[in-house]
Design an enzyme around this catalytic site. Structure first.
Site, mmCIF file in Angstrom:
data_model
loop_
_atom_site.group_PDB
_atom_site.id
_atom_site.type_symbol
_atom_site.label_atom_id
_atom_site.label_comp_id
_atom_site.label_asym_id
_atom_site.label_seq_id
_atom_site.Cartn_x
_atom_site.Cartn_y
_atom_site.Cartn_z
ATOM 1 N N GLY A 450 1.000 -1.049 0.125
ATOM 2 C CA GLY A 450 0.342 -0.009 0.098
ATOM 3 C C GLY A 450 0.743 1.554 0.074
ATOM 4 O O GLY A 450 1.190 1.900 1.484
ATOM 5 N N TYR A 451 1.540 1.546 -1.136
ATOM 6 C CA TYR A 451 2.607 2.453 -1.352
ATOM 7 C C TYR A 451 1.691 3.713 -1.828
ATOM 8 O O TYR A 451 1.161 4.810 -1.708
ATOM 9 C CB TYR A 451 3.656 2.602 -1.981
ATOM 10 C CG TYR A 451 4.857 1.452 -1.550
ATOM 11 C CD1 TYR A 451 4.136 1.282 -0.156
ATOM 12 C CD2 TYR A 451 5.830 0.751 -1.526
ATOM 13 C CE1 TYR A 451 5.348 1.049 1.461
ATOM 14 C CE2 TYR A 451 6.330 -0.115 -0.409
ATOM 15 C CZ TYR A 451 6.842 0.289 0.753
ATOM 16 O OH TYR A 451 6.858 -0.609 1.116
ATOM 17 N N SER A 452 1.127 3.444 -3.234
ATOM 18 C CA SER A 452 1.476 4.406 -4.632
ATOM 19 C C SER A 452 -0.107 5.340 -3.262
ATOM 20 O O SER A 452 -1.403 4.739 -3.386
ATOM 21 C CB SER A 452 1.160 4.140 -6.012
ATOM 22 O OG SER A 452 2.340 3.585 -5.810
ATOM 23 N N GLU A 567 15.140 -4.913 -3.152
ATOM 24 C CA GLU A 567 15.235 -4.899 -4.467
ATOM 25 C C GLU A 567 16.327 -5.165 -4.623
ATOM 26 O O GLU A 567 17.584 -5.117 -5.996
ATOM 27 C CB GLU A 567 14.460 -3.717 -4.843
ATOM 28 C CG GLU A 567 13.246 -3.375 -4.852
ATOM 29 C CD GLU A 567 12.523 -1.760 -5.376
ATOM 30 O OE1 GLU A 567 13.365 -1.408 -6.116
ATOM 31 O OE2 GLU A 567 11.147 -2.244 -4.826
ATOM 32 N N THR A 696 9.087 5.639 -12.083
ATOM 33 C CA THR A 696 8.887 5.977 -12.832
ATOM 34 C C THR A 696 10.848 6.132 -13.905
ATOM 35 O O THR A 696 11.989 6.875 -12.949
ATOM 36 C CB THR A 696 8.396 7.143 -14.432
ATOM 37 O OG1 THR A 696 8.952 8.087 -13.246
ATOM 38 C CG2 THR A 696 7.195 7.236 -13.490
ATOM 39 N N ASN A 697 11.396 6.016 -15.227
ATOM 40 C CA ASN A 697 11.989 6.202 -15.444
ATOM 41 C C ASN A 697 12.570 7.752 -15.202
ATOM 42 O O ASN A 697 14.199 7.623 -15.996
ATOM 43 C CB ASN A 697 12.424 5.711 -16.873
ATOM 44 C CG ASN A 697 12.839 3.979 -17.096
ATOM 45 O OD1 ASN A 697 12.575 3.104 -15.634
ATOM 46 N ND2 ASN A 697 13.477 2.940 -17.948
#
Length: 712
Positions: A450-452, A567, A696-697
């Site tokens: 539950g982040y974004s 990660e 995002t990149n």
């Protein structure tokens, strides 16, 4: 003679000291790129002989020779160091030729003119050379011709290329195809290394310029477009250098993949060095266009060296030719002995469950998960008292790489270890550890993140979902977006704001582990392009006991960053997935090369080769990011570079497969006789997530730019 008969490889410290000595010699004879217009190469050639650069081939010191070539590229100098190295491969050490080259008595420049050529063209350094080393493009004879009637051919290259007539050979030696290919590979590698180094020096100038040049009241390095471009150039340069280093190590080990590794590095330079040079000129603008600056001379060197690659063909062919006409895959990106031993063990287990392989990361197979759990692989890096065995970083990387490559349906179980377990281990209470770590070790922790939020994607510090203390509980209100798998999860790892007035913003965040069946939680499903279900989750007066708070109140940022640190282990997942897709594509192509990619030199072969180069470059970036993380340097630049390249390569891969295989590659697994069983269609649909997830990149490129010293 072969390059695998080498002396002990130099250490990084020894190589750095050698490169420093090369720079010192260049400072006296060829100090900067503009010196290309008037420096005397003959003096430098003599100095190089005195310093031993031309004898590195006899010593088998390829890493040192490449280090010298890099320094030469930075000042746009064409001294042919690897030409001398190649001669040591072709001629016996006791016939006197190698000694004469090493001492500078005989000065050679090399090319591949054909068996009976009487003239040679596009020669570097021929004005100062005494002889041409003519290397055959396969089995044949290597010849040393005295140079006659050398004539400059003015053009892009400075110093100018030359053409020359050739005298009768003074020395001829029969060489087999493998040795000839190795010599040509080194000549090609020299051009690639020099071009990358020249482009790299221009890029460095551009970065420094971006920190100082002001426009519209700001330094230009703060402009988003400039940061994005500089980040792309840094990715290309870093991956190119790593590929060259991999090729050098392959030669030094005598690896059977050394020619392929070398050609991958060369092809990467051919594709990317000119783009980096253009990016540098774009940033430098008019300042870098005039010949008082070094950039124009570096531009000449980059494009001249890349153009000369066509003069140096070898019988092995390009990257795509080697892969399509062979039976292997990309060169192995090896870890340490412990990691590789464990890889064998993991592959043996996965082979037993090959029929359970699945494209979808959402699928979980209880039998496979149980097999992992029974072997203690879930949480095996934890200390013994937590149920682990202190597995090494290499073993963790191997487990994730092999699971992804073999499409084992265990992704969610491994994710629970990395994204929840490690943080609970560091920040959880004893009661939380006793409750959750056994679930994770058994692969039974069904969770979502539950982040974004509607206003919070990559900028997690701006989250607004609130938690207010009420006695021994917290009351949560807010909304989360893109909560993948929320509909099938028992728990949500939830980041909320507990102090709305905290400065800086991230200090007011707290993390909770919340049961998904808690009253007040509403889940709304959405189907993604990949077919996976992601959810909007509403929290309306959700009451959570304080015992489910992970870490300190207001200390959630540390908990989150520790979770995200996991990660570093899974960052190789995209590279592993693309490596598997590449091998699937090769299997389809090898079944009918003529119909799929056509003959050597065809556009579709070249595109396949570019994909292979990209996958290997991404693997190299991942490996160095993992090493940086393990060394404690944080991989601040390396990890975002790997993420950006992997994400965009996934999209490029999907598009390229449609071009190579045609409409059949756009059919799913539900259709009959689909090439690859539908993996290419699924891979293209999934690719979009890779440029979004985890930041995002665009954001990742900003991190790279700031890692290079550019301002926010």
């Amino acid at each position: 003679m072969s390059a695998d008969t080498t002396a002990t490889a130099m250490t990084e410290t020894e190589l750095a000291a050698f490169a420093e000595s090369v720079r010192g010699t260049l400072d006296r004879h060829w100090p900067d790129p503009p010196a290309a217009a008037g420096a005397e190469l003959a003096d430098l050639w003599s100095a190089a002989a005195e310093q031993g650069w031309l004898g590195l081939g006899a010593d088998g010191a390829l890493a040192a020779a490449v280090a010298a070539v890099r320094e030469l590229g930075r000042v746009a100098c064409p001294l042919p160091v690897l030409d001398a190295y190649a001669a040591a491969l072709l001629f016996a050490p006791d016939d006197g030729i190698v000694h004469r080259i090493t001492t500078g008595e005989m000065r050679i420049t090399a090319t591949v003119p054909g068996e009976e050529a009487t003239r040679a063209h596009h020669l570097d350094a021929a004005r100062q050379a005494t002889h041409l080393l003519a290397v055959p493009p396969g089995a044949g004879h290597a010849r040393l011709h005295p140079l006659r009637e050398v004539r400059d051919t003015p053009g892009l290259a400075v110093p100018a290329w030359s053409e020359a007539s050739l005298g009768d050979p003074e020395q001829t030696v029969a060489v087999d195809a493998a040795t000839a290919d190795e010599a040509v590979a080194l000549l090609r590698l020299q051009l690639a290394v020099r071009a990358l180094a020249a482009a790299g020096r221009a890029h460095e100038m551009a970065v420094e310029h971006a920190k100082e040049r002001r426009q519209f009241g700001r330094v230009i390095g703060s402009f988003g477009a400039v940061q994005q471009r500089i980040a792309d150039c840094q990715i290309d340069l870093s991956s190119g250098r790593l590929l060259v280093d991999d090729a050098v190590r392959a030669f030094e080990r005598g690896s059977p993949d050394r020619l392929l590794a070398s050609e991958i590095a060369v092809e990467h330079a051919r594709l990317r060095a000119p783009a980096v040079q253009l990016g540098a000129h774009h940033t430098l603008a008019a300042v870098g266009y005039f010949e008082e600056h070094g950039a124009p001379w570096l531009f000449r060197r980059v494009h001249g060296d890349i153009a000369r690659l066509r003069d140096l063909p070898h019988s092995a062919g390009g990257v795509a030719d080697v892969l399509v006409e062979g039976a292997g895959s990309l060169p192995a990106a090896r870890l340490d002995a412990t990691g590789e031993a464990f890889r064998t063990e993991v592959r043996a287990l996965l082979a037993r469950f090959a029929d359970r392989a699945t494209f979808s990361g959402a699928t979980l197979d209880e039998d496979v998960v149980r097999a992992f759990a029974d072997r203690g692989w879930l949480g095996f890096a934890w200390p013994e008292e937590a149920g682990g065995r202190g597995a090494t970083l290499a073993e963790q990387v191997v487990l994730h790489e092999e699971a992804v490559y073999h499409r084992a349906p265990v992704g969610r179980a491994l994710g629970a270890v990395m994204l929840l377990g490690n943080s609970i281990l560091r920040h959880g209470t004893e009661a939380q550890k006793d409750r959750f770590l056994p679930l994770i070790r058994r692969g039974e922790m069904a969770f979502c993140l539950g982040y974004s939020e509607p206003e919070t994607g990559s900028d997690l510090a701006s989250l607004r979902t609130r938690a207010v203390r009420d006695g021994d509980s917290w009351v949560i209100n807010g909304q989360k977006l893109w909560t993948t798998g929320a509909h099938r999860s028992n728990w949500v790892w939830l980041a909320v704001r507990t102090d709305p007035d905290a400065t800086p913003r991230h200090t007011g965040i707290t993390v909770f582990l919340v049961p998904m069946d808690t009253p007040g939680i509403t889940v709304q499903r959405h189907t993604a392009l990949s077919g996976e279900v992601s959810c909007t989750v509403f929290y309306d007066d959700v009451r959570v006991p304080d015992s489910l708070r992970v870490g300190e109140a207001g200390g959630g940022w540390k908990v989150i960053t520790d979770a995200l640190a996991g990660e570093r282990i899974v960052m190789g997942n995209i590279a592993a997935a693309l490596h598997r897709q590449l091998d699937d594509l090769l299997a389809v192509v090898r079944a009918d090369p003529g119909a799929t990619v056509g003959p050597r030199g065809s556009a579709r072969r070249q595109r396949l080769g570019a994909l292979a180069v990209g996958v290997q470059a991404n693997r190299a970036l991942v490996a160095t990011a993992i090493r940086a993380a393990a060394a404690g340097t944080g991989a601040r630049v390396e990890a975002p570079m790997a993420a950006v390249m992997g994400g965009e390569l996934a999209e490029e891969f999907g598009e390229a497969v449609l071009d190579i295989l045609g409409p059949d590659a756009a059919l799913s697994a539900a259709a009959d006789g689909v090439p690859g069983g539908g993996v290419f269609e699924y891979g293209l649909r999934l690719a979009v997530t890779y440029v979004i997830g985890g930041g995002t990149n665009d954001i990742q490129r900003g991190l790279i730019a700031r890692g290079l010293g550019l301002p926010r």
